[in-house]
Enzyme design. Structure first.
Site, PDB file in Angstrom:
ATOM      1  CB  SER A  43      -0.867   0.015   1.117  1.00  9.22           C
ATOM      2  OG  SER A  43      -1.979  -1.067   0.701  1.00  9.22           O
ATOM      3  CE  LYS A  85      -3.488   0.638  -1.423  1.00  9.38           C
ATOM      4  NZ  LYS A  85      -5.061   0.081   0.500  1.00  9.38           N
ATOM      5  CE1 TYR A 139      -3.990  -1.063  -4.737  1.00 12.26           C
ATOM      6  CE2 TYR A 139      -4.797  -3.653  -4.748  1.00 12.26           C
ATOM      7  CZ  TYR A 139      -4.449  -2.339  -3.722  1.00 12.26           C
ATOM      8  OH  TYR A 139      -4.168  -2.311  -2.917  1.00 12.26           O
ATOM      9  CE1 TYR A 156      -4.818   1.969   3.813  1.00 11.70           C
ATOM     10  CE2 TYR A 156      -3.672   1.357   5.643  1.00 11.70           C
ATOM     11  CZ  TYR A 156      -3.873   1.342   4.220  1.00 11.70           C
ATOM     12  OH  TYR A 156      -3.278   0.739   3.324  1.00 11.70           O
ATOM     13  CB  VAL A 188       0.224  -5.943   4.351  1.00  8.86           C
ATOM     14  CG1 VAL A 188      -1.375  -4.876   5.090  1.00  8.86           C
ATOM     15  CG2 VAL A 188       0.117  -6.046   2.718  1.00  8.86           C
TER      16      VAL A 188
HETATM   17  O1  DON Z   1      -5.303  -3.837  -1.579  1.00  7.97           O
HETATM   18  C1  DON Z   1      -3.850  -5.294  -1.081  1.00  7.97           C
HETATM   19  O2  DON Z   1      -4.181  -5.953   0.106  1.00  7.97           O
HETATM   20  C2  DON Z   1      -2.958  -4.932  -0.576  1.00  7.97           C
HETATM   21  N1  DON Z   1      -2.142  -5.169  -1.781  1.00  7.97           N
HETATM   22  C3  DON Z   1      -1.964  -3.746  -0.337  1.00  7.97           C
HETATM   23  C4  DON Z   1      -2.860  -3.590   1.095  1.00  7.97           C
HETATM   24  C5  DON Z   1      -1.132  -2.838   1.983  1.00  7.97           C
HETATM   25  O3  DON Z   1      -0.529  -2.765   1.884  1.00  7.97           O
HETATM   26  C6  DON Z   1      -1.973  -2.149   3.054  1.00  7.97           C
HETATM   27  N2  DON Z   1      -1.701  -1.646   3.726  1.00  7.97           N
HETATM   28  N3  DON Z   1      -1.098  -1.674   5.322  1.00  7.97           N
END
Ligand code: DON
Length: 445
Positions: A64, A67, A191, A243, A261
């Site tokens: 993320s 983003k 994505y 978040y 993540v």
């Molecule tokens: O969309 C997703 O689930 C992941 N590829 C990215 C999520 C993410 O890194 C959330 N952040 N903490």
């Protein structure tokens, strides 16, 4: 002398090392296999200096943290209005993968939650790109932020795609509201590839420093995105980047930030520093546990909270005095430091106390290192109004801190290099210095 900052970073890493709480992301099998004990932190300064301690050259997937950067690319590629029409900028206070869209419009609330980020991915690059070309635009854009060519981890991407049901559901909802206009499955795949770009903690610090540096990469010197885009992106990071923990973060750390993540975490403090940490165990919000602790330490140890009140404005007027005596004795406002609006306003207040009988007034900029555009206009207006009320105005500006010092419309300043030239002017000094900059009126003598 031993370098101070790497020692400090190593000490802070030691302090958080024993905290093994939290779990690496379990929903992407390939991520769950990562070594949870990895730990690193890096500071990237705006001149390109990078300090680090721990595992700062270990690669992991950006997730993320991509983003805000892809949001920046979409804004740079399309302008603000088309992006805002599709994705809002309101904090959702919800988890990153919440299936929620704004009632009525179907717009995702912001570009940091998955719904917004999936939409933003579809807006990177020209409208008519193929999905592969769009992924390439994203990879190339992220590389420009990092200042080196980044690659992708296909295994992590494939592993996430096998379990991407939730993101696919979000994308289909977005498609049903016509927020997404492309094939939802291709967009989710793009994505997910965006999230699988490999970075190191060092790269992330440079990427954050590029945001802190008004969009110019401190290593390559490339202006990756325009300044207004950076302001928009940092604002969204500040309000939405963490978040449903965004409020705690804003109060306790106070640095625009984004987590991923895989365990990465970045913070960009405008005009100062890019910070990145890496530690894969996550809290219930999906933010790195030790990363959050490290940022709390950095913010409090070094006063990095964006709401810390700068002392500079109060200290802009270093002294206000008259040199010598008699009707020609110049009155001097000695200014210092970096001058923004608040500092310039202090000068306005001081200038209003100048008696009409003191004909010669000098703004001494010798100790000023920068004047922003607003302050420049205010200071030149001060000079103009002083001229109109019968004063002879001098700018003592040996380093040309004041760009284009023309007050315009009846204003007149004489620019000199030293206070001595104001106190004991020779015709030579005035002719030379008064004509130094183009467009400036000549001296009255
Ligand atoms: O969309 C997703 O689930 C992941 N590829 C990215 C999520 C993410 O890194 C959330 N952040 N903490």
């Amino acid at each position: 002398m031993r370098p101070i900052i790497p020692d400090y970073l190593a000490e802070v890493l030691r302090d958080v090392e024993s905290d093994t709480s939290g779990e690496p992301a379990g929903y992407i099998p390939e991520l769950a296999a990562a070594d949870p004990d990895r730990l690193g932190a890096a500071f990237a300064m705006l001149d390109g200096e990078v300090y680090g301690a721990g595992d700062i050259d270990t690669e992991f997937t950006i997730q993320s943290i991509s983003k805000p950067f892809v949001h920046a690319l979409a804004l740079a590629d399309h302008g603000f209005a088309p992006v805002l029409a599709k994705v809002g900028v309101e904090p959702s206070g919800e988890a990153f993968n919440e299936i929620s869209l704004e009632t009525g419009t179907g717009r995702p609330r912001n570009p940091m939650i998955n719904a917004g980020a999936i939409t933003v991915h579809s807006l990177a690059g020209a409208e008519d790109l193929t999905p592969e070309q769009r992924v390439e635009r994203v990879r190339q854009g992220l590389s420009a932020f990092a200042g080196r060519r980044l690659t992708m981890d296909d295994a992590v991407c494939a592993s996430e795609m096998e379990h991407a049901h939730r993101n696919l559901a979000i994308a289909h909802m977005l498609r049903s509201h016509d927020v997404l206009t492309k094939d939802p499955e291709a967009v989710v795949e793009g994505y997910t590839r965006q999230c699988s770009v490999l970075v190191t903690t060092r790269d992330l610090a440079i990427m954050a420093a590029t945001l802190a540096n008004r969009g110019t990469n401190p290593l390559s010197g490339e202006q990756v995105v325009p300044e207004p885009v950076v302001r928009q992106v940092l604002s969204v990071m500040f309000s939405c980047g963490m978040y449903d923990a965004a409020g705690d973060w804003a109060t306790q750390v106070g640095i625009p930030a984004k987590s991923g993540v895989a365990g990465g975490l970045i913070g960009a403090l405008p005009g100062q520093i890019g910070i990145a940490t890496f530690s894969p165990r996550l809290d219930r919000h999906g933010n790195s546990v030790r990363g959050v602790s490290l940022f709390e330490r950095f913010s409090s140890d070094m006063g990095l909270h964006v709401m810390e009140t700068p002392a500079a404005a109060r200290a802009v007027v270093r002294s206000h005095h008259v040199v010598g005596s008699g009707p020609d004795a110049p009155r001097v406002l000695q200014l210092q430091g970096g001058i923004g609006f608040a500092g310039a306003e202090r000068v306005v207040q001081e200038a209003m106390t100048i008696p009409p009988s003191d004909t010669r007034v000098a703004l001494d900029l010798t100790l000023v290192h920068s004047i922003d555009d607003v302050a420049r206009r205010v200071l030149l207006e001060v000079a103009r109004r002083l001229t109109l009320s019968g004063h002879d105005v001098y700018l003592v500006d040996p380093e040309s801190a004041m760009a284009d010092p023309d007050p315009g419309d009846g204003g007149r300043v004489t620019v000199v290099n030293t206070m001595d030239q104001v106190v004991n002017p020779t015709r030579d000094d005035l002719t030379r210095t008064g004509l130094r900059a183009a467009g400036r009126p000549g001296p009255r003598s």
